[in-house]
Design a protein around this motif. Sequence first.
Motif, PDB file in Angstrom:
ATOM      1  N   LEU A 135      -7.023  32.762  11.774  1.00 47.83           N
ATOM      2  CA  LEU A 135      -8.457  33.039  11.660  1.00 47.83           C
ATOM      3  C   LEU A 135      -9.100  32.562  12.959  1.00 47.83           C
ATOM      4  CD1 LEU A 135     -10.499  34.043   9.404  1.00 47.83           C
ATOM      5  CD2 LEU A 135     -11.210  31.653   9.308  1.00 47.83           C
ATOM      6  N   TYR A 136      -9.619  33.498  13.737  1.00 50.28           N
ATOM      7  CA  TYR A 136     -10.310  33.128  14.978  1.00 50.28           C
ATOM      8  C   TYR A 136     -11.722  32.683  14.603  1.00 50.28           C
ATOM      9  CZ  TYR A 136     -12.017  33.269  19.748  1.00 50.28           C
ATOM     10  OH  TYR A 136     -12.563  32.918  20.967  1.00 50.28           O
ATOM     11  N   ILE A 137     -12.139  31.562  15.171  1.00 46.03           N
ATOM     12  CA  ILE A 137     -13.434  30.980  14.798  1.00 46.03           C
ATOM     13  C   ILE A 137     -14.352  31.025  16.011  1.00 46.03           C
ATOM     14  CG2 ILE A 137     -14.565  28.872  13.962  1.00 46.03           C
ATOM     15  CD1 ILE A 137     -11.721  28.118  12.824  1.00 46.03           C
ATOM     16  N   ALA A 159     -18.294  25.570  32.196  1.00 50.44           N
ATOM     17  CA  ALA A 159     -19.014  25.755  30.923  1.00 50.44           C
ATOM     18  C   ALA A 159     -18.551  27.055  30.271  1.00 50.44           C
ATOM     19  CB  ALA A 159     -20.515  25.806  31.187  1.00 50.44           C
ATOM     20  N   LYS A 160     -18.453  27.022  28.935  1.00 49.95           N
ATOM     21  CA  LYS A 160     -18.074  28.269  28.247  1.00 49.95           C
ATOM     22  C   LYS A 160     -19.389  28.993  27.944  1.00 49.95           C
ATOM     23  CE  LYS A 160     -14.397  29.771  25.129  1.00 49.95           C
ATOM     24  NZ  LYS A 160     -13.690  30.617  26.101  1.00 49.95           N
ATOM     25  N   THR A 161     -19.888  29.647  28.979  1.00 47.41           N
ATOM     26  CA  THR A 161     -21.198  30.280  28.876  1.00 47.41           C
ATOM     27  C   THR A 161     -21.067  31.781  29.146  1.00 47.41           C
ATOM     28  OG1 THR A 161     -23.500  30.166  29.607  1.00 47.41           O
ATOM     29  CG2 THR A 161     -21.838  29.749  31.309  1.00 47.41           C
ATOM     30  N   GLY A 216      -9.030  35.517  33.450  1.00 44.50           N
ATOM     31  CA  GLY A 216     -10.290  35.808  32.770  1.00 44.50           C
ATOM     32  C   GLY A 216     -10.339  35.328  31.334  1.00 44.50           C
ATOM     33  N   THR A 217      -9.185  35.292  30.678  1.00 41.77           N
ATOM     34  CA  THR A 217      -9.181  34.928  29.261  1.00 41.77           C
ATOM     35  C   THR A 217      -8.344  33.692  28.987  1.00 41.77           C
ATOM     36  OG1 THR A 217      -7.331  36.459  29.063  1.00 41.77           O
ATOM     37  CG2 THR A 217      -9.487  37.292  28.413  1.00 41.77           C
ATOM     38  N   MET A 218      -7.843  33.061  30.043  1.00 41.10           N
ATOM     39  CA  MET A 218      -6.929  31.937  29.831  1.00 41.10           C
ATOM     40  C   MET A 218      -6.728  31.126  31.112  1.00 41.10           C
ATOM     41  SD  MET A 218      -3.778  34.567  29.290  1.00 41.10           S
ATOM     42  CE  MET A 218      -3.215  35.594  30.662  1.00 41.10           C
ATOM     43  N   THR A 225      -6.944  29.957  23.576  1.00 36.53           N
ATOM     44  CA  THR A 225      -6.990  30.022  22.112  1.00 36.53           C
ATOM     45  C   THR A 225      -6.650  31.432  21.649  1.00 36.53           C
ATOM     46  OG1 THR A 225      -8.593  28.268  21.996  1.00 36.53           O
ATOM     47  CG2 THR A 225      -8.482  29.724  20.095  1.00 36.53           C
ATOM     48  N   ALA A 226      -7.340  32.420  22.207  1.00 38.12           N
ATOM     49  CA  ALA A 226      -7.069  33.798  21.803  1.00 38.12           C
ATOM     50  C   ALA A 226      -5.691  34.224  22.300  1.00 38.12           C
ATOM     51  CB  ALA A 226      -8.147  34.725  22.351  1.00 38.12           C
ATOM     52  N   ALA A 227      -5.412  33.942  23.555  1.00 38.82           N
ATOM     53  CA  ALA A 227      -4.166  34.415  24.183  1.00 38.82           C
ATOM     54  C   ALA A 227      -2.942  33.628  23.722  1.00 38.82           C
ATOM     55  CB  ALA A 227      -4.297  34.310  25.693  1.00 38.82           C
TER      56      ALA A 227
HETATM   57  C1  COI Z   1     -10.767  32.220  23.609  1.00 44.29           C
HETATM   58  O1  COI Z   1      -9.594  32.136  23.981  1.00 44.29           O
HETATM   59  O2  COI Z   1     -11.146  31.693  22.560  1.00 44.29           O
HETATM   60  C2  COI Z   1     -11.779  32.913  24.402  1.00 44.29           C
HETATM   61  O3  COI Z   1     -12.922  32.641  24.259  1.00 44.29           O
HETATM   62  C3  COI Z   1     -11.370  33.985  25.311  1.00 44.29           C
HETATM   63  C4  COI Z   1     -11.700  35.338  24.854  1.00 44.29           C
HETATM   64  C5  COI Z   1     -10.729  36.232  25.506  1.00 44.29           C
HETATM   65  C6  COI Z   1     -11.644  35.628  23.390  1.00 44.29           C
END
Ligand code: COI
Length: 355
Positions: free
Chosen positions: A137-139, A194-196, A233-235, A302-304
């Motif tokens: 579950l992604y939060i 920052a996660k902005t 970009g995502t990690m 987290t996502a990756a």
């Molecule tokens: C995450 O890994 O939680 C992010 O915010 C990155 C995004 C690719 C979903």
Amino acid sequence: MKTSLAIPVQKIEKSKIQETDFSNLIFGKTISDHMFVADYVNGEWTDLRIVPYGPLDLHPANAALHYGQSIFEGMKAYKNDKGEILIFRGDANARRMNESATRMCMPEIPEEIFMEGLLQLLDLDRNWVPSGKGASLYIRPYMFAMDNYIGVKPSDTYKFIIFTCPVGAYYSKPVNVKVETAFTRATEGGTGAAKTAGNYAASLFPALQAQREGYDQLLWTDGKSHSKIEESGTMNVMFDINGTLITAPTHTGTILKGITRDSVIQLAKDWGKPLEERFLTVSELQEALEDGSLREAFGTGTAATIAHIAKINVNGKDYNLPEKGPDAFSNKVLNELDGIKYGTIPDSRGWIVKI
Ligand code: COI
């Protein structure tokens, strides 16, 4: 579940869960039934509530839409074989959110509100936590300005929301990346740590160009000299060169302090894996790709989760990385983290909260 905050709940009339195909989840497309909401008004967080997930009522002059005061987190919960929900390092996300808040002139959200809102939301929507390998579950906790005002100043009012999405893998196969030396994600003194929202918005144009050339993501370099690898970009990214794990340090303020990054570093230290938190230069990377000393490269997020990198383009030249062998460090770390997250390996570091 024992709770320390009384949060009123307005339940959805009819759950969407029956119409959800859990065997075919597209990352971020399916949202669970409820969301937790709190408002920041007159200098305090108030009106904590859990309500059906649904549209927000926003004024066209909303300051977040114009000036970008908007921060977020990404975290995950898992289901073990007893049907219990395991939240991975939620306290670290709560702390990082407050670091982002400080940088963006936004109020901190007390950890108790963050965690209690999350726990009560997950308890209510517990059937939405998928089970099985790779499912979670992604939060998405996030906060944004709520003043309706056309002028550049920090907002006086904010909204904090948590909603959740059942997800499968973000990357279903190893990723191809390109070292970016023209555009910049972050510079020293900027908001890179920052996660902005704006950091992600600024990355879209160069990332799209790379995607058109067949790459999944960019490997960002430092904004001044474009000679040092920062992150993707995502990690965050890690390189194994001759058995030493190398990843960018966070002291420059240009790197997102990834919680998966930190978890991998802790495991590497515990296992005695040689580790260097330093900037890998673009020329070092190219040399290691040329002479074969780059054993593997992977992203952490987290996502990756742990995303193997298959191809890297450096200075216009494509390099295919070696096939990932079964004893690759990234496999070991992925198995260990998955074991802790799904409850098949004991959590000796206090990373899991169970509900
Ligand atoms: C995450 O890994 O939680 C992010 O915010 C990155 C995004 C690719 C979903």
